[in-house]
Scaffold this motif. Structure first.
Motif, PDB file in Angstrom:
ATOM      1  N   VAL A  81      43.110  40.463  27.979  1.00 42.30           N
ATOM      2  CA  VAL A  81      43.475  40.629  29.389  1.00 42.30           C
ATOM      3  C   VAL A  81      44.484  41.756  29.602  1.00 42.30           C
ATOM      4  CG1 VAL A  81      45.351  38.894  29.588  1.00 42.30           C
ATOM      5  CG2 VAL A  81      43.822  39.319  31.519  1.00 42.30           C
ATOM      6  N   ARG A  82      45.375  41.945  28.644  1.00 39.89           N
ATOM      7  CA  ARG A  82      46.328  43.060  28.713  1.00 39.89           C
ATOM      8  C   ARG A  82      46.442  43.708  27.340  1.00 39.89           C
ATOM      9  NH1 ARG A  82      47.972  39.436  32.338  1.00 39.89           N
ATOM     10  NH2 ARG A  82      48.593  38.056  30.652  1.00 39.89           N
ATOM     11  N   TYR A 124      41.045  45.686  38.180  1.00 35.21           N
ATOM     12  CA  TYR A 124      41.888  45.832  36.988  1.00 35.21           C
ATOM     13  C   TYR A 124      41.426  44.970  35.836  1.00 35.21           C
ATOM     14  CZ  TYR A 124      43.435  41.621  39.337  1.00 35.21           C
ATOM     15  OH  TYR A 124      43.436  40.414  39.976  1.00 35.21           O
ATOM     16  N   SER A 139      42.785  29.007  41.496  1.00 30.24           N
ATOM     17  CA  SER A 139      42.174  29.141  42.817  1.00 30.24           C
ATOM     18  C   SER A 139      42.228  30.593  43.263  1.00 30.24           C
ATOM     19  CB  SER A 139      42.961  28.316  43.832  1.00 30.24           C
ATOM     20  OG  SER A 139      42.893  26.965  43.515  1.00 30.24           O
ATOM     21  N   ARG A 167      40.269  42.551  45.835  1.00 32.71           N
ATOM     22  CA  ARG A 167      40.579  41.128  45.872  1.00 32.71           C
ATOM     23  C   ARG A 167      39.891  40.406  47.027  1.00 32.71           C
ATOM     24  NH1 ARG A 167      42.141  37.906  41.961  1.00 32.71           N
ATOM     25  NH2 ARG A 167      43.506  36.707  43.300  1.00 32.71           N
ATOM     26  N   ARG A 194      42.707  48.628  31.371  1.00 32.95           N
ATOM     27  CA  ARG A 194      41.645  48.019  30.557  1.00 32.95           C
ATOM     28  C   ARG A 194      40.423  48.926  30.565  1.00 32.95           C
ATOM     29  NH1 ARG A 194      43.097  45.140  27.128  1.00 32.95           N
ATOM     30  NH2 ARG A 194      44.408  46.965  27.199  1.00 32.95           N
TER      31      ARG A 194
HETATM   32  N1  SAH Z   1      40.838  34.184  37.236  1.00 31.09           N
HETATM   33  C1  SAH Z   1      42.234  34.126  37.365  1.00 31.09           C
HETATM   34  C2  SAH Z   1      42.989  35.115  36.534  1.00 31.09           C
HETATM   35  C3  SAH Z   1      42.712  35.222  35.082  1.00 31.09           C
HETATM   36  S1  SAH Z   1      43.603  36.487  34.278  1.00 31.09           S
HETATM   37  C4  SAH Z   1      42.532  34.380  38.813  1.00 31.09           C
HETATM   38  O1  SAH Z   1      41.976  35.301  39.400  1.00 31.09           O
HETATM   39  O2  SAH Z   1      43.383  33.693  39.341  1.00 31.09           O
HETATM   40  C5  SAH Z   1      45.270  35.969  34.550  1.00 31.09           C
HETATM   41  C6  SAH Z   1      46.117  36.981  35.248  1.00 31.09           C
HETATM   42  O3  SAH Z   1      46.299  38.105  34.437  1.00 31.09           O
HETATM   43  C7  SAH Z   1      45.558  37.548  36.527  1.00 31.09           C
HETATM   44  O4  SAH Z   1      45.729  36.710  37.626  1.00 31.09           O
HETATM   45  C8  SAH Z   1      46.344  38.825  36.686  1.00 31.09           C
HETATM   46  O5  SAH Z   1      47.547  38.612  37.376  1.00 31.09           O
HETATM   47  C9  SAH Z   1      46.646  39.199  35.256  1.00 31.09           C
HETATM   48  N2  SAH Z   1      45.871  40.365  34.842  1.00 31.09           N
HETATM   49  C10 SAH Z   1      44.539  40.489  34.738  1.00 31.09           C
HETATM   50  N3  SAH Z   1      44.199  41.742  34.361  1.00 31.09           N
HETATM   51  C11 SAH Z   1      45.359  42.435  34.231  1.00 31.09           C
HETATM   52  C12 SAH Z   1      45.676  43.783  33.890  1.00 31.09           C
HETATM   53  N4  SAH Z   1      44.729  44.669  33.618  1.00 31.09           N
HETATM   54  N5  SAH Z   1      46.989  44.144  33.850  1.00 31.09           N
HETATM   55  C13 SAH Z   1      47.955  43.252  34.136  1.00 31.09           C
HETATM   56  N6  SAH Z   1      47.711  41.974  34.476  1.00 31.09           N
HETATM   57  C14 SAH Z   1      46.425  41.561  34.529  1.00 31.09           C
END
Ligand code: SAH
Ligand code: SF4
Ligand code: F3S
Length: 443
Positions: free
Chosen positions: A56-57, A168, A242, A282, A344
């Protein structure tokens, strides 16, 4: 072939990332035990090390690369050690290319946990590495074994994947398209958990509010909550996460109506700026977010609202950031997970030109956290003296003489009491509040 004797050995799973991965690791453990492996808590002692990874990061990936280097070295002492690499990182071409040079024996993806026994067998037979990753899921594989953590609270997937493509986010690429489990399969799993003595379930999905889309049998998330609420033995129902866009009145009313459904709603805001929300894809505005959280507080006044926020998304200027700060002051989140934007590869936002320097992202994160922590502490302090129903989860990690428990609003409460309270719902009076936890006494 006698699977049990051929596979006898010890496994160790390294889990990174979100609750989905925690749950997947329980399934991986169940599968491995089913073919004769036994868990070892000691990495050095393992014959099979499974990486269940998160992308994710950047920081999440880096942790995995660091650990992989370390585990590869164990092969010097233990040449038969098998390394399996799965989870979200394994779904990505750039990651697979990078780990090629490492001593990984098996690469598997998020869609084929169930193939692990075959993959292990193949590697052992041929003594050469294997990569088996699928771009997409072939439906949902039900009835996999699993080895759950503890016996009080359980994660239950209600859906997999994500269709939102926030600009993102890598998750839609690593977890595939959104698909919901059938209500009957979910209920059967939860009934079984109740029979085993579990008291709490957390329903998991990347966007639980869109549960049920595409099911033959019509059922939305609000309806699912009504059904799960009827399962005897389960005393608390949680869910995460949610999406503000799909937070309907019907759903808020269902949370309010069903006693077992805890009044904690994690609804990711990401940004308070309409311009940035649009660039993030979003699908809502700050006004919509405010309206939804106001509505939640109107119908469920004691609800805890928690969120995720990203700072330093490409193009975010000072005034965009101040709008995020303004929203945090207005909504007054009970807690927030805050992140610096991380590029990413393969996502839309990675191609945007106006990336924000690390220093700016870092400063914004610090000032956001400062505000959020003070709000969380104030809200927690307002609970001093109140009586809260808690589910006792076990011994406190920091003080083994004490018990750790959780309020309906997902706050941790530490208190003294006999161990046989573990797994039970009791009332405690809050005596002291900190930013991230509460202290209490039994009443
Ligand atoms: N499906 C969940 C989120 C899953 S990822 C939702 O939408 O509520 C968990 C969190 O990681 C995300 O809500 C976002 O705040 C963060 N995140 C996702 N991709 C990211 C990125 N490229 N850079 C920083 N934070 C990120
Ligand atoms: Fe990622 Fe957005 Fe899906 Fe959440 S809803 S997993 S942030 S794409
Ligand atoms: Fe990470 Fe995959 Fe979860 S990227 S946050 S483990 S869905």
């Amino acid at each position: 072939m006698d699977l049990k004797t051929d596979f006898a050995g010890r496994y160790h799973i390294l889990t990174y990332g979100c609750q989905m991965n925690v749950r997947d690791s329980e399934v991986i453990a169940g599968i491995l035990e089913g073919i004769g492996y036994a868990m070892t808590p000691d990495l050095d002692d393992a014959d099979l090390v499974v990486f269940n990874t998160c992308s994710v990061r950047h920081s999440a990936e880096n942790k995995v690369y660091g650990k992989l280097g370390e585990v590869s070295l164990l092969k010097k002492k233990h040449p038969d050690l098998l390394i399996a690499f799965g989870g979200c990182m394994a779904q990505l071409d750039n990651v697979r290319a990078r780990i090629k040079k490492q001593k990984v024996d098996i690469v598997f993806g998020t869609h084929n946990l169930h193939e692990l026994p075959n993959l292990i067998e193949q590697v052992k037979r041929t003594a050469s590495p294997i990569v088996q990753v699928y771009d997409r899921a072939v439906g949902i594989v039900e009835h996999l074994p699993s080895q759950r953590h503890g016996n009080i609270s359980a994660f239950v997937n209600i859906m997999y994947g994500c269709n939102n493509f926030c600009s993102y986010c890598i998750v839609p690429y690593t977890r595939g398209r959104e698909r919901s489990r059938m209500p009957g399969d979910i209920v059967a799993e939860i009934r079984d958990l109740a029979e085993q003595g579990f008291k709490e379930v957390t329903l998991l999905g990347q966007n639980v509010n869109s549960y049920g889309r595409g099911l033959k049998e019509a059922c939305d998330f609000a309806e699912l909550l009504h059904i799960v609420n009827q399962i005897e033995g389960i005393e608390r129902i949680r869910f995460t996460t949610s999406h503000p866009r799909d937070m309907t009145d019907k759903l808020i009313d269902a949370i309010a109506a069903e006693y077992k459904v805890c009044e904690h709603i994690h609804v990711a805001m990401q940004s308070g700026s309409n311009r940035i929300l649009k660039r993030m894809n979003r699908g809502y505005t700050r006004e919509h977010y405010l309206d939804r959280t106001r509505r939640i507080r109107e119908v469920i006044p004691t609800a805890a609202i928690t969120t995720d926020i990203i700072v330093g998304f490409p193009g975010e200027n000072d005034s965009d950031f101040l709008e995020t700060i303004d929203m945090v002051s207005k909504v007054r989140f009970d807690a927030a997970f805050t992140f610096m934007y991380s590029v990413r590869t393969g996502t839309k936002a990675a191609a945007l030109e106006d990336q924000i320097p690390l220093e700016v992202r870092r400063e914004r994160l610090i000032s956001l956290n400062k505000l959020q922590y003070s709000i969380a502490r104030e809200i927690n302090q307002s609970l001093e003296g109140t009586i809260q129903e808690v589910l006792v989860e076990g011994l406190s990690k920091t003080d083994k003489e004490k018990l750790t428990s959780r309020t309906r609003t997902n706050r941790i409460v530490i208190f003294s009491g006999p161990k046989d309270l573990i797994g039970r719902l009791i009332n405690v009076r809050i005596t002291e509040a900190k930013t991230f936890s509460l202290f209490g006494e039994m009443v």
